[in-house]
Structures are given as structure tokens and as C-alpha cells.
Design an enzyme around this catalytic site. Structure first.
Site, short mmCIF file in Angstrom:
data_model
loop_
_atom_site.label_atom_id
_atom_site.label_comp_id
_atom_site.label_asym_id
_atom_site.label_seq_id
_atom_site.Cartn_x
_atom_site.Cartn_y
_atom_site.Cartn_z
N ASP A 146 -4.33 0.61 4.25
CA ASP A 146 -4.93 -0.37 3.33
C ASP A 146 -4.44 -1.79 3.63
O ASP A 146 -5.16 -2.77 3.42
CB ASP A 146 -4.60 0.00 1.89
CG ASP A 146 -3.11 0.22 1.69
OD1 ASP A 146 -2.44 -0.70 1.20
OD2 ASP A 146 -2.62 1.30 2.05
N TYR B 167 3.13 0.71 9.91
CA TYR B 167 3.28 -0.35 8.91
C TYR B 167 4.47 -1.27 9.20
O TYR B 167 4.36 -2.48 9.19
CB TYR B 167 3.42 0.26 7.51
CG TYR B 167 3.72 -0.75 6.44
CD1 TYR B 167 2.68 -1.47 5.85
CD2 TYR B 167 5.02 -1.03 6.04
CE1 TYR B 167 2.94 -2.42 4.87
CE2 TYR B 167 5.29 -1.98 5.08
CZ TYR B 167 4.24 -2.67 4.49
OH TYR B 167 4.51 -3.62 3.54
N LYS C 67 -4.87 8.70 -0.02
CA LYS C 67 -4.40 7.67 -0.95
C LYS C 67 -5.39 6.51 -0.91
O LYS C 67 -5.59 5.89 0.13
CB LYS C 67 -3.01 7.17 -0.56
CG LYS C 67 -2.48 6.11 -1.51
CD LYS C 67 -1.31 5.34 -0.93
CE LYS C 67 -1.71 4.45 0.22
NZ LYS C 67 -0.68 3.49 0.64
#
Length: 518
Positions: free
Chosen positions: A299, A264, A371
Site C-alpha cells: 500500500d 518496505y 490486508k
């Protein structure tokens, strides 16, 4: 033999995991040879060094910057600190204060035998481990007495910028039914190469992640948890330039969930990939030892790339994140691997494709809590449509047995949620989770149908990508923009100057102790 409702070919899944392991092992070979300023500051904190100087600079930064400037960062702070304790008879905190005052240069002291340094450090290391174990025992006590909510955990955010206002909102959310409260970190903190100190009352888009803020929120959630007879988990972020440091602070203050992704920071914050890979390894060792569930950030890929076309990149990244976490000794049960309900609502049969991917992810990572992230990219400000999109997202979650359900807000794309918005989101999820509780046990997927076909296609595409990544190596793949359509240079980005090759005297006893769960 695991049964697949989707008819997945588990030989292909096993092959994909094997290729991912080779990618992770290649990265790990690099990681083992390097340290960073963030890792060394983490060791300072684990040795009890805390506080700031008169200019507000954290003492761990002062000590580590000092050894970096003296050209001895490669020896590591533990060796130099242990040596200084023998020579000066001072505590680590006192040594840091003396260095800060310009009264001590730990790089120029007579060197003592490494065995003696190790013996000198041992009681301090044991005390640090014991402190984290005490924190874990407190969580376990609550879970064994008042218990917790059912999965999927209802996961909500607070983001006022003021820790004391966050406390009010977090307590309200717990009373409304939330199981996890995430304190959103203030905009840009991931790019700070230090951790701010003390309680904070100003922040844009969130609240500073500090050890004191962690302590304040943990105490508040324990208080409200006793009131509602349900343990409330606390989440914060250890991504960014201070990954392991914030992980250590979370372990010391009893956090339960932390945003911790290997890629990330590289992709979305332009943090140097070498720095991130070294930092994530130690941060995950600490998270694993402290019983913290990590959240990975796949995500986010779908906010910059198309969720239908690029679904395989999410799966490939989940598989790599899983293997990197295993390298750090993190149990699968603590891997909140990320995915999201982010397809364009105008896509025909989009719900079926979302269902296929969620079921696929559940079957490929059977032990992981997972998640699941709500729709955000296509939220328009139409609160009625937004509420329906969130309800469909909740349906997929209960249907496929997700673990951590970050609730969508109908006011997404308008403003930071009000307490009333949060209440409506929790009510929506509770209703869907109750009324559809066992739908996943009742419904099968048609052979040759849209759902099974889609899942098989995503697995096949992920394997092609993983094989490509294995040939090139992860660093090269990131340079070429294989994830999220974002390209990053191996020797560019933020934080590269804080990476150093380990020298002959380097030591980090916490790695073995924490990985072996002592």
C-alpha cells in the site's frame, strides 16, 4: 479449476507466479549464505538472553557486537555460545553477563567438537520451541472457546506513545467492535539497530515495540477479549533493522499479526537491501512457526506513486512477497499481502477500478487473508468527504472478501484518532459489512466492461515488470527504482556493516525446526 468472476486468465497468473518464484529463488541463493547481527541477536533471545547493562544496552547486542568486533561473527553466536556453555558450565544469560562485565571472551575458548555443541544446545532450543508452542496453544484455546470476529477483521490502531494509555484505548476499541489492535511503533524505531527494553511511556507518533510492551498489551487484550467474548488479535511491527528479533519477541509474547515486508524497509527507510533480505527470511520463519499473520506493505507504494498508473507494481510485489514467504515456510493462510484503496477521488469511475483491483487480488491469492488499506493520500481534512471515502473503501472490501480491513479514520490528515473517531469508523464498517454482506455473491462483472478490462490490464503489466525483474535480478531492479519510484543502492543504506558470510562452523537449528513445524 478455479473460476474467475473477472474472467482472469489463470495460465497468465500461473506464469506470473512462476516468474516470481525464479526471482525469489535467486534472492534466496544469496540469503542462504549470509547472516546478520539482527539474526544473531535473535538467536540470543531465543536462547533466553535478555536484559540490559548499566548503560541500557541490551545484552544480545553486547554479545553479538563482541563477536563481530573479534572477527568471528561468521561462525555464528550459536556455535560460540554452545562452546562456551561446555567450557564454562554457565547458562547463556550468565555468559552474556560475563561478556558484558569484561570477564569472558567467548572467541578465545578451546573449541569443542561440533556434535557435542549441538547436543549441549538441544535442551535449550527445545525449551524455546516449547515456550512458543505454549503461546500458540493459548491463542488456539481462546479461538476454540470464545471465538473471534468475522472476516474482514476490523483492524484499528492505537498510537499514544505511552503503553498504559495504549491499553486504555485498545480496550475501548475492542469493546467498540475491533478484532485487531495494532500498536503503532514510535517514529524512527525501524532505524534503531537494537530493541529498547522494558515498558515505555514516551514515544512520538507511536509507542516503542519492546517485549515488555508486548506482554502488557497481550494481557490487556486477553482480559478484554474474555469480557466481550471475542479473541482480540494484537499487531505490531517487525520491519526495520531488528526484523527477526522483534518477530521472536512477538512469538514469545503471543502476538497474532506483524508488519513484515521484504521490500518496505529498503524502499521507505533506506535500509540496505542485502541486510533486509537476510533478516526478512528468518523473521518470516519465526512468524510462520508462531502462527502470526504477516502484513506486507505494498500500500505504501501508492503514497509515492500514482495508484492508477502503478497498480501493477503492487501486484508484482505481492507476487514476489508471496514467493519469498513460501521460501521461509510461511503458509498462504498467514500472508496478509497488502494493497490499498488509494486512487484520486476525482478519477472518473475510480470506484470501478478499485473494485477491479481488489477482486483481482482476491482471486490471485485465494488462500491469503489479504490486508486492505484505507484511503490516506487524498484525505483533505474534510471529515464528511473522508467518511464517505472510507465507506466506499468498506464497500469494496465486503464485496471482494478481503481479510484484514485497516479502518480509515475521517480525521486522517488532521490528528491521531480520538476514541470517538475510532468508534465512528467501526460503526461505518459494521453497517456497510452488514447491509452489503452478500453483494459479492449476487453481482457479476460484465464481459468486456471496465472492471474486467482493468483487471486483465494490471495482470499483463505486472507480467511485463516481473519478466524485467527476472532478467535484471531484484537487487538491480531496486537500484533502478522499479518499485514506488524509489531508487536504492545495493551497497548503500543502513545496516550493511551488520551482514556477514556464514563460516564453516555456522549453525542455526531454529531454521529447520521452525520450517518443519516441530
Amino acid at each position: 479449476m478455479q473460476q474467475s468472476k473477472l474472467g482472469l486468465d489463470f495460465k497468465k497468473v500461473a506464469y506470473a507466479k512462476d516468474v516470481s518464484k525464479k526471482i525469489a529463488d535467486d534472492v534466496q541463493q544469496f540469503v542462504e549464505s549470509y547472516t546478520t547481527v539482527a539474526v544473531e541477536r535473535t538467536l540470543c533471545r531465543l536462547m533466553g538472553i535478555d536484559g540490559i547493562d548499566e548503560n541500557g544496552v541490551p545484552l544480545p547486542n553486547i554479545l553479538v557486537d563482541e563477536i563481530k568486533e573479534k572477527g568471528v561473527l561468521s561462525q555464528g553466536v550459536m556455535f560460540l555460545l554452545g562452546n562456551a556453555i561446555i567450557e564454562t558450565k554457565l547458562t547463556p544469560q550468565q555468559i552474556a553477563e560475563q561478556v558484558s562485565a569484561g570477564k569472558l571472551d567467548i572467541s578465545k575458548l578451546p573449541i569443542h567438537p561440533k556434535e557435542k555443541i549441538e547436543q549441549t544446545l538441544k535442551p535449550l532450543i527445545d525449551a524455546s520451541i516449547a515456550r512458543i508452542n505454549t503461546r500458540k496453544a493459548r491463542r488456539d484455546h481462546y479461538l476454540n472457546t470464545i471465538g473471534e470476529g468475522k472476516k474482514p477483521y476490523l483492524y484499528v490502531i492505537v498510537a499514544t506513545g505511552n503503553i498504559y494509555e495504549d491499553v486504555i484505548q485498545a480496550k475501548a476499541a475492542a469493546r467498540q467492535g475491533a478484532d485487531i489492535v495494532a500498536v503503532i511503533r514510535t517514529t524512527g524505531q525501524s532505524l534503531l539497530d537494537y530493541v529498547p527494553y522494558g515498558a515505555t511511556t514516551e514515544g512520538f507518533g507511536g509507542t516503542y515495540a519492546t517485549q515488555e510492551n508486548f506482554r502488557i498489551m497481550r494481557a490487556a487484550l486477553d482480559e478484554v477479549g474474555e469480557e466481550v467474548s471475542r479473541y482480540i488479535r494484537l499487531c505490531n511491527y517487525c520491519s526495520g533493522l531488528c526484523m527477526p528479533e522483534i518477530a521472536a519477541m512477538g512469538a514469545l509474547e503471543g502476538l497474532d499479526v506483524m508488519l513484515n515486508d521484504a521490500l518496505y524497509g529498503i524502499l521507505f527507510r533506506d535500509i540496505n537491501m542485502q541486510r533486509t533480505m537476510v533478516d526478512q527470511y528468518f523473521s518470516r520463519i519465526i512468524n510462520g512457526f508462531a502462527g502470526v499473520i504477516i502484513n506486507t506493505g505494498e500500500d505504501n507504494y501508492l503514497t509515492t506513486a500514482d495508484a492508477f498508473d502503478e497498480a501493477h507494481t503492487v501486484l508484482a510485489s505481492d507476487l514476489i512477497n508471496e514467493q519469498l514467504a513460501l521460501c521461509a515456510g510461511l503458509p498462504e493462510e498467514q500472508m496478509g499481502l497488502g494493497h490499498a484503496f488509494e486512487m484520486d477521488p476525482e478519477l472518473e469511475n475510480g470506484f470501478l477500478y478499485e473494485l477491479a483491483q481488489a477482486q483481482m487480488t482476491r482471486e490471485i491469492f485465494p488462500k491469503a487473508p489479504l490486508k486492505y488499506m484505507p484511503p490516506t493520500k487524498f484525505m483533505t481534512g474534510n471529515i464528511f468527504r473522508g467518511h464517505i471515502q472510507d465507506a466506499l473503501f468498506n464497500q469494496v472490501s465486503i464485496w471482494t472478501g478481503q481479510g484484514l480491513q485497516l479502518l480509515g479514520m475521517m480525521t486522517e490528515a488532521i490528528h491521531t484518532p480520538f476514541m470517538s473517531d475510532r468508534y465512528l469508523s467501526i460503526e461505518n464498517a459494521k453497517y456497510v459489512f452488514s447491509t452489503m454482506k452478500n453483494i459479492g455473491d449476487e453481482v457479476e462483472y460484465k464481459e468486456g466492461g471496465i472492471i474486467r478490462t482493468r483487471a486483465a490490464q494490471v495482470v499483463d503489466n505486472a507480467i511485463v515488470l516481473l519478466e524485467d525483474l527476472q532478467k535484471e535480478g531484484l537487487f538491480t531492479a531496486l537500484e533502478k527504482g522499479k518499485f514506488a519510484n524509489v531508487k536504492r543502492p545495493k551497497n548503500g543504506g543502513k545496516g550493511l556493516a551488520g551482514v556477514a558470510e556464514k563460516g564453516a562452523n555456522y549453525m542455526n537449528p531454529f531454521v529447520d525446526l521452525m520450517k518443519n513445524r516441530k
